[in-house]
Each structure stands twice: as structure tokens, then as C-alpha cells.
Design an enzyme around this catalytic site. Structure first.
Site, short mmCIF file in Angstrom:
data_model
loop_
_atom_site.label_atom_id
_atom_site.label_comp_id
_atom_site.label_asym_id
_atom_site.label_seq_id
_atom_site.Cartn_x
_atom_site.Cartn_y
_atom_site.Cartn_z
N LYS A 107 0.82 -1.21 0.00
CA LYS A 107 0.00 0.00 0.00
C LYS A 107 0.85 1.27 0.00
CE LYS A 107 -4.31 -1.86 1.80
NZ LYS A 107 -3.96 -3.26 2.10
C1 LIG Z 1 -4.70 -4.38 1.56
C2 LIG Z 1 -3.97 -5.69 1.53
C3 LIG Z 1 -4.35 -6.74 0.66
C4 LIG Z 1 -5.58 -6.66 -0.23
O1 LIG Z 1 -5.42 -5.78 -1.30
P1 LIG Z 1 -6.68 -5.30 -2.16
O2 LIG Z 1 -6.17 -4.31 -3.12
O3 LIG Z 1 -7.65 -4.71 -1.16
O4 LIG Z 1 -7.27 -6.52 -2.81
C5 LIG Z 1 -3.57 -7.89 0.63
N1 LIG Z 1 -2.50 -8.03 1.44
C6 LIG Z 1 -2.11 -7.06 2.30
C7 LIG Z 1 -0.93 -7.29 3.17
C8 LIG Z 1 -2.83 -5.85 2.38
O5 LIG Z 1 -2.44 -4.89 3.24
#
Ligand SMILES: *Cc1c(COP(=O)(O)O)cnc(C)c1O
Length: 433
Positions: A107
Site C-alpha cells: 500500500k
Molecule cells: C490491503 C492488503 C491486501 C488486499 O489488497 P486489495 O487491493 O484490497 O485486494 C492484501 N495483502 C495485504 C498485506 C494488504 O495490506
């Protein structure tokens, strides 16, 4: 390039407006009016270009004339200022590690890009912009880190007291300056409800310039395409493109991968790797889409019962289920299977995944077994230390702390405790303005 709301395909806004608004006034998600085709020259010689150049070429059509080229180049370079290694696990599988950024999860890429775009767009505004966001763990840290010290922007993060890991809590409560963490005596759902109430409150809207930094924002979603291209830069077998498995919750990450493929990136197939929250696996099997309430699992960042970005995936495929099925398979992996996969990766392959990556690896193994001759990679979306309470007992070992976490553990948490009532949030927002 303009963007339309998926709820009203006839009104268009610029990248700037879509970024500032987050969601369209009719509550629809923004979608680009077309998906750009990248030049063949670039696609065929990916590994001869720098990562910065590839990322710049990928995102430039989407930002249109809202950002000068030099500004966009600077934003891109700062966004991807860390490694994205493709690590071999077995002869047929590799991990694309997306956790080398400041908060140890993928993210960071979207949050860093969005914060810098928003910072540019609000320059010279007389009112500061307040970014309001609720987090169940990973989003808060990435947003705090991404927006820290960006001029003209105040960030208010709501998180549920006692329900995020200690590393996650320190990642969102130790910045200070323009970052405020509100520790809510309630659940993540309470936090999310309070944020929604704030956006729907006309008095607040009059007094503050409020926006959100959640994952549906186009400036968080679209730069996630970058690392799919970085994966292909490192993919050795040019005649046999990879199957790509993406641990999925809100489906923003995998939807970015599908956009990259639509722009010409060679990919054999995508796998949406889900935990017990199986709305999409069931939809792809039966054609019936039934949102559910989220169930708690070991891979908690994917505990989503109604994935917000799935409508964008349907848009890419014109809602045609047969074409979607050709390119996308989805599996639901149980907590028992996730735990077993973590142990197997650790003991047999000397690789320590986090619970989300483990779901991705197992889903990939399943698909490759059903499709002989294929090879693939999975996205390792977070560093295992973020989930040490789950992972350490399974492997019977301590996870060595990366230097950034060690530094964090010596810092003091700064949060403001509030009850799970909207009036408390409102009073706070009006008082600090
Ligand atoms: C947010 C997150 C996900 C999921 O990602 P999306 O884009 O919501 O499908 C998967 N793994 C981790 C570690 C995350 O923080």
C-alpha cells in the site's frame, strides 16, 4: 484523459478532480474513459528501460495534462524509491516482494503516489485539505507515511483500539506534525461508519475541505500497475508469460494488474487468491454475486465481504462473464491451508511469507497443478513481521526485525482516544480546524 463515474457514464472529470474527490458525488467509482495501449517498443524491451521510465510511461496517459511532465517524473521517482525483487521459490514459482517500502506493505506505492499528487493539486489553496481515513491496520501506516509533512494537508486516521498489531499501531501513531491518530473505543466497522457520517455531514463539508485516501481513489489504484511491469522486467522466460496470483481483499491491486494487461503487458492468467471471504470465487463459479458480512481470518487485510473494486473489473470485461473467466480464476483458501502453506514455504523452501502471501502462493500452486507447463509468480503483499503474532508460533521461531521496525519500537505512541460516536469525531474536526 477523463474519468467517468461507474454510476453515471455520461459525466466526466479530470484526473485532478477524481483524485481530490475520491468518489463521484453519485457514490460511483471513477473509471478512465479508455485504457491506453502502450508502445510495442516499450513492451518488447521492458528490461532495457529503467523502472522510473517504465512507471512514467505507464501513468502518464492517466494523468493527462493535470501534472507537468517534470512534476510527474519527480512524483514517480519518489513513489518507487525502494526495491521490488522477484525472488525464486520453486522451479515454477516466484515471489514479487512488495514490502520493501517504509511501512512494509504494497500500500506504500499507492499512498506515496496519491499523497504527492494531492499535495501538488492543493498547492496555493487557502483552506488546508483534511484527509480522513479509517483503517483496520495496513492502510493507516501507509497513508501516515505517505502524507507526512506534505504541505497543505492534514491527516486524521481512525483505528480501532486494541485491534491492530503493535507494529501497525506504531506505524500510524508516531509521526506527529500533520498526522493525527484517533484511537476509537470500538471496531473497524465503527471507525468506517464515523468516517462515512463525516462525509455525509453538511456542516462539516461547509467548514472543512474533506477528502478520503481509501483504496478506491484513482491516484492510489492506478500506480499499483507499476510493479506488474517491474515483475516482467525480471521474468526470464520471455516466451512463456507468467500466471500472476494476487492476494485479494478489496480487489484494487488485482484490478490494477488487469489494467496493465489491457495496456499490453504479457500475462498468461490472473488468480485472485482469497481467504474464507469467498464472494468472488463463488461468483466466478456460479455467476451469482452475493455480498456477505466479512469473516475474520489469519490474512485480515483481505477480510472483505463486498469488494469495492470488483465493479471496475466487471467494467474492464464489459460485464461479460465468459471473457472474465478466460483471464481470471479465483480460489478460496482456508486458515488451516494458510497455516500449512506458511510452514511448507518455511521448512521446504526456506522462504518466510506473511499470511497474505501464503494465500497467494497456495492459490498459484493449485492453478499451476491444473495447468501443466505454466509458471507463475505471486505478490508478497506485506513483510511477515507485520503479522508476527500469527507467523512466529507457526514456524516456532522469531522473525528478525528489519531496521525500520527496530527504530519504531523505541518510539512513543501518540493517539487521541475517542468513543465510537460520530459527535466525538465531529467535535474534534471542528475544534482543530
Ligand atoms: C490491503 C492488503 C491486501 C488486499 O489488497 P486489495 O487491493 O484490497 O485486494 C492484501 N495483502 C495485504 C498485506 C494488504 O495490506
Amino acid at each position: 484523459m477523463n474519468y467517468y463515474s461507474l454510476n453515471s457514464p455520461s459525466t466526466f472529470v479530470s484526473f485532478k478532480e477524481a483524485t481530490i474527490r475520491g468518489q463521484a458525488p453519485d457514490k460511483g467509482l471513477y473509471f478512465p474513459e479508455f485504457i491506453p495501449a502502450l508502445p510495442d517498443e516499450l513492451l518488447q524491451n521492458l528490461s532495457t528501460y529503467s523502472r522510473e521510465e517504465v512507471a512514467f510511461q505507464v501513468i502518464r496517459p492517466y494523468t493527462g495534462n493535470t501534472l507537468p511532465q517534470s512534476e510527474l517524473r519527480r512524483i514517480v521517482a519518489e513513489t518507487i524509491d525502494f526495491d521490488f525483487p522477484l525472488v525464486p521459490i520453486t522451479p515454477d514459482t516466484s515471489a514479487l516482494e512488495l514490502f520493501h517500502g517504509p511501512t512494509l506493505a504494497f500500500k506504500d506505492v499507492g499512498a506515496r503516489f496519491m499523497s504527492r499528487c494531492l499535495g501538488y493539486f492543493v498547492r496555493g489553496n487557502d483552506k488546508p485539505v483534511t484527509v480522513l481515513v479509517a483503517t483496520s491496520g495496513d492502510t493507516g501506516g501507509a497513508v501516515a507515511s505517505g502524507f507526512y509533512d506534505v504541505e497543505g494537508i492534514e491527516v486524521v486516521i481512525l483505528y480501532p483500539a486494541g485491534k491492530v498489531s503493535s507494529v501497525q499501531e506504531l506505524q500510524l501513531t508516531t509521526y506527529g506534525k500533520n498526522i493525527t491518530a484517533l484511537e476509537v473505543d470500538g471496531s473497524f466497522d465503527d471507525c468506517q461508519r464515523m468516517v462515512k457520517d463525516a462525509f455525509a455531514d453538511p456542516t462539516l463539508q461547509q467548514q472543512l475541505f474533506l477528502t478520503s485516501a481509501n483504496s478506491i481513489n484513482v491516484a492510489r489504484w492506478l500506480p499499483q500497475q507499476f510493479y506488474y511491469f517491474f515483475a516482467l522486467q525480471q521474468w526470464a522466460d520471455k516466451d512463456n508469460p507468467p500466471v500472476i496470483s494476487v492476494p485479494s481483499g478489496n480487489f484494487g491491486n488485482i484490478c490494477a494488474g488487469l489494467m496493465a494487461w489491457q495496456s499490453g503487458l504479457p500475462v498468461n492468467h490472473f488468480i485472485a487468491a482469497c481467504n474464507a471471504n469467498d464472494v468472488v470465487p463463488i461468483y466466478l463459479t456460479t455467476g451469482d454475486y452475493q455480498p456477505k458480512t466479512a469473516r475474520p481470518t489469519l490474512s485480515n487485510a483481505m477480510d472483505v465481504g463486498n469488494p469495492s473494486n470488483f465493479v471496475r473489473i466487471l467494467e474492464i470485461f464489459n460485464s461479460r462473464l465468459p471473457s472474465l473467466r478466460k483471464m481470471l480464476t479465483s480460489y478460496s483458501i482456508s486458515d488451516e491451508e494458510t497455516a500449512a502453506a506458511i510452514r511448507e514455504l518455511y521448512t521446504s523452501h526456506h522462504y518466510l511469507p506473511d499470511p497474505h502471501g501464503a494465500v497467494g502462493w497456495l492459490a498459484l500452486q493449485r492453478y499451476l497443478a491444473e495447468h501443466p507447463g505454466t509458471k507463475g509468480l505471486f505478490l508478497e503483499t506485506a513483510h511477515p513481521v507485520k503479522f508476527y503474532d500469527t507467523v512466529e508460533p507457526l514456524i516456532g521461531n522469531k522473525i528478525p526485525l528489519p531496521p525500520s521496525v527496530e527504530k519504531l519500537l523505541s518510539q512513543q505512541k501518540q493517539s487521541k482516544k475517542i468513543e465510537a460516536h460520530y459527535t466525538e469525531l465531529k467535535d474534534y474536526l471542528l475544534s482543530y480546524k
